[in-house]
Write a protein that holds these residues in place. Sequence first.
Motif, mmCIF file in Angstrom:
data_model
loop_
_atom_site.group_PDB
_atom_site.id
_atom_site.type_symbol
_atom_site.label_atom_id
_atom_site.label_comp_id
_atom_site.label_asym_id
_atom_site.label_seq_id
_atom_site.Cartn_x
_atom_site.Cartn_y
_atom_site.Cartn_z
ATOM 1 N N ARG A 291 44.701 43.773 41.616
ATOM 2 C CA ARG A 291 45.592 42.514 41.390
ATOM 3 C C ARG A 291 46.193 42.795 42.485
ATOM 4 O O ARG A 291 46.422 43.781 43.644
ATOM 5 C CB ARG A 291 46.512 43.908 40.561
ATOM 6 C CG ARG A 291 48.081 43.360 40.245
ATOM 7 C CD ARG A 291 49.111 43.804 39.367
ATOM 8 N NE ARG A 291 49.850 44.165 40.461
ATOM 9 C CZ ARG A 291 50.264 46.231 40.819
ATOM 10 N NH1 ARG A 291 49.505 46.435 39.381
ATOM 11 N NH2 ARG A 291 51.071 46.335 41.352
ATOM 12 N N ILE A 292 46.562 41.159 42.528
ATOM 13 C CA ILE A 292 47.474 40.847 44.087
ATOM 14 C C ILE A 292 48.397 40.499 44.012
ATOM 15 O O ILE A 292 48.699 39.954 43.318
ATOM 16 C CB ILE A 292 46.253 39.646 44.833
ATOM 17 C CG1 ILE A 292 44.577 39.913 44.370
ATOM 18 C CG2 ILE A 292 46.674 39.008 46.274
ATOM 19 C CD1 ILE A 292 43.836 39.420 45.033
ATOM 20 N N ASP A 293 49.099 41.237 44.998
ATOM 21 C CA ASP A 293 51.064 40.994 44.486
ATOM 22 C C ASP A 293 50.824 39.868 46.122
ATOM 23 O O ASP A 293 50.333 40.137 47.110
ATOM 24 C CB ASP A 293 52.137 41.707 45.402
ATOM 25 C CG ASP A 293 51.878 43.229 43.505
ATOM 26 O OD1 ASP A 293 51.149 42.315 42.306
ATOM 27 O OD2 ASP A 293 51.623 43.706 43.916
ATOM 28 N N HIS A 294 51.850 39.336 46.006
ATOM 29 C CA HIS A 294 51.503 37.965 47.457
ATOM 30 C C HIS A 294 53.211 37.639 47.104
ATOM 31 O O HIS A 294 54.412 37.408 46.620
ATOM 32 C CB HIS A 294 51.245 36.947 46.646
ATOM 33 C CG HIS A 294 51.453 35.364 47.639
ATOM 34 N ND1 HIS A 294 52.188 34.743 47.690
ATOM 35 C CD2 HIS A 294 51.259 35.531 49.296
ATOM 36 C CE1 HIS A 294 52.248 33.507 48.930
ATOM 37 N NE2 HIS A 294 51.921 34.322 49.234
ATOM 38 N N ASP A 295 53.737 38.083 48.681
ATOM 39 C CA ASP A 295 54.951 37.677 48.931
ATOM 40 C C ASP A 295 55.046 37.038 50.320
ATOM 41 O O ASP A 295 54.358 36.841 50.721
ATOM 42 C CB ASP A 295 56.090 38.452 48.389
ATOM 43 C CG ASP A 295 56.148 39.976 49.426
ATOM 44 O OD1 ASP A 295 54.956 39.860 50.140
ATOM 45 O OD2 ASP A 295 57.288 40.824 49.966
ATOM 46 N N ASP B 147 52.556 35.506 54.752
ATOM 47 C CA ASP B 147 51.990 35.774 53.861
ATOM 48 C C ASP B 147 51.813 37.105 53.596
ATOM 49 O O ASP B 147 50.327 37.582 54.809
ATOM 50 C CB ASP B 147 51.379 34.292 52.962
ATOM 51 C CG ASP B 147 51.497 33.505 53.302
ATOM 52 O OD1 ASP B 147 52.328 33.303 51.948
ATOM 53 O OD2 ASP B 147 51.743 32.427 53.956
ATOM 54 N N LEU C 191 49.166 39.236 51.126
ATOM 55 C CA LEU C 191 49.022 39.660 49.673
ATOM 56 C C LEU C 191 48.623 41.300 50.111
ATOM 57 O O LEU C 191 47.854 42.049 50.493
ATOM 58 C CB LEU C 191 47.513 39.620 50.067
ATOM 59 C CG LEU C 191 47.478 38.073 50.383
ATOM 60 C CD1 LEU C 191 45.841 37.678 49.567
ATOM 61 C CD2 LEU C 191 48.235 37.101 48.739
ATOM 62 N N THR C 192 48.971 42.218 48.900
ATOM 63 C CA THR C 192 49.308 43.395 48.321
ATOM 64 C C THR C 192 48.055 43.867 47.240
ATOM 65 O O THR C 192 48.146 43.099 46.275
ATOM 66 C CB THR C 192 50.269 44.215 48.239
ATOM 67 O OG1 THR C 192 51.599 43.786 49.618
ATOM 68 C CG2 THR C 192 50.407 45.384 48.150
ATOM 69 N N HIS D 143 45.529 46.002 44.833
ATOM 70 C CA HIS D 143 45.540 47.425 44.451
ATOM 71 C C HIS D 143 44.333 47.667 43.392
ATOM 72 O O HIS D 143 43.738 46.029 42.472
ATOM 73 C CB HIS D 143 46.802 47.075 42.606
ATOM 74 C CG HIS D 143 48.215 46.618 44.019
ATOM 75 N ND1 HIS D 143 49.223 47.419 44.093
ATOM 76 C CD2 HIS D 143 48.833 45.632 44.123
ATOM 77 C CE1 HIS D 143 49.709 47.137 45.197
ATOM 78 N NE2 HIS D 143 50.164 45.816 44.185
ATOM 79 N N GLN E 277 42.732 33.481 46.425
ATOM 80 C CA GLN E 277 43.520 33.703 47.505
ATOM 81 C C GLN E 277 43.935 33.487 48.981
ATOM 82 O O GLN E 277 44.905 32.594 48.435
ATOM 83 C CB GLN E 277 44.282 34.975 47.025
ATOM 84 C CG GLN E 277 44.784 35.533 45.396
ATOM 85 C CD GLN E 277 46.706 35.242 45.338
ATOM 86 O OE1 GLN E 277 46.770 33.788 45.175
ATOM 87 N NE2 GLN E 277 47.657 36.146 45.276
#
Length: 115
Positions: free
Chosen positions: A4-8, A14, A16-17, A19, A33
Motif C-alpha cells: 500500500r502506498i499513501d501519497h500526500d 510529495d 510516498l509512505t 507499507h 507511482q
Amino acid sequence: MTLRIDHDVRGGVDVLTVHGDVDLYTAPQLRQQLVDLVGQGRHDVVVDLSDVPFIDSSGLGVLVGGLRRARSHGGDLRLAGPNDLTTQVLRATGLTSSFHIHPDVGEALEHPLAG
C-alpha cells in the motif's frame, strides 16, 4: 504481503509512505507511482520506508530509477525511515552515497532539494 502506498503533499514535497514488502511482485506498483509523479511535474519526493520490512533488488532498482528521474528534472528523491535491514542493504550495494537518507519524514522535509 500486499503493498500500500499513501501519497500526500507537505510543503510542496510529495511524500510516498510505503507499507509492506517491496519485492519483485510489488515493486512495479511503486515504480508506477514514481513515474506518474515525475510525469505530472512533481520532482521533489520523499519515500517513507518506515513501514517496509523487506526490500529486494527489484525495489532498489525502482528507487534508483525514481532518483534518476527526479534528478534529471532538477529534483530529488530522498529516503526516510529505513529499518536496519534496509539500511544494511543500501550500504552493501553502495547506494547510501547516492541517496539522501533521513531517520524520518520530518527530517527529510527539513532538507532542501539536493539538485
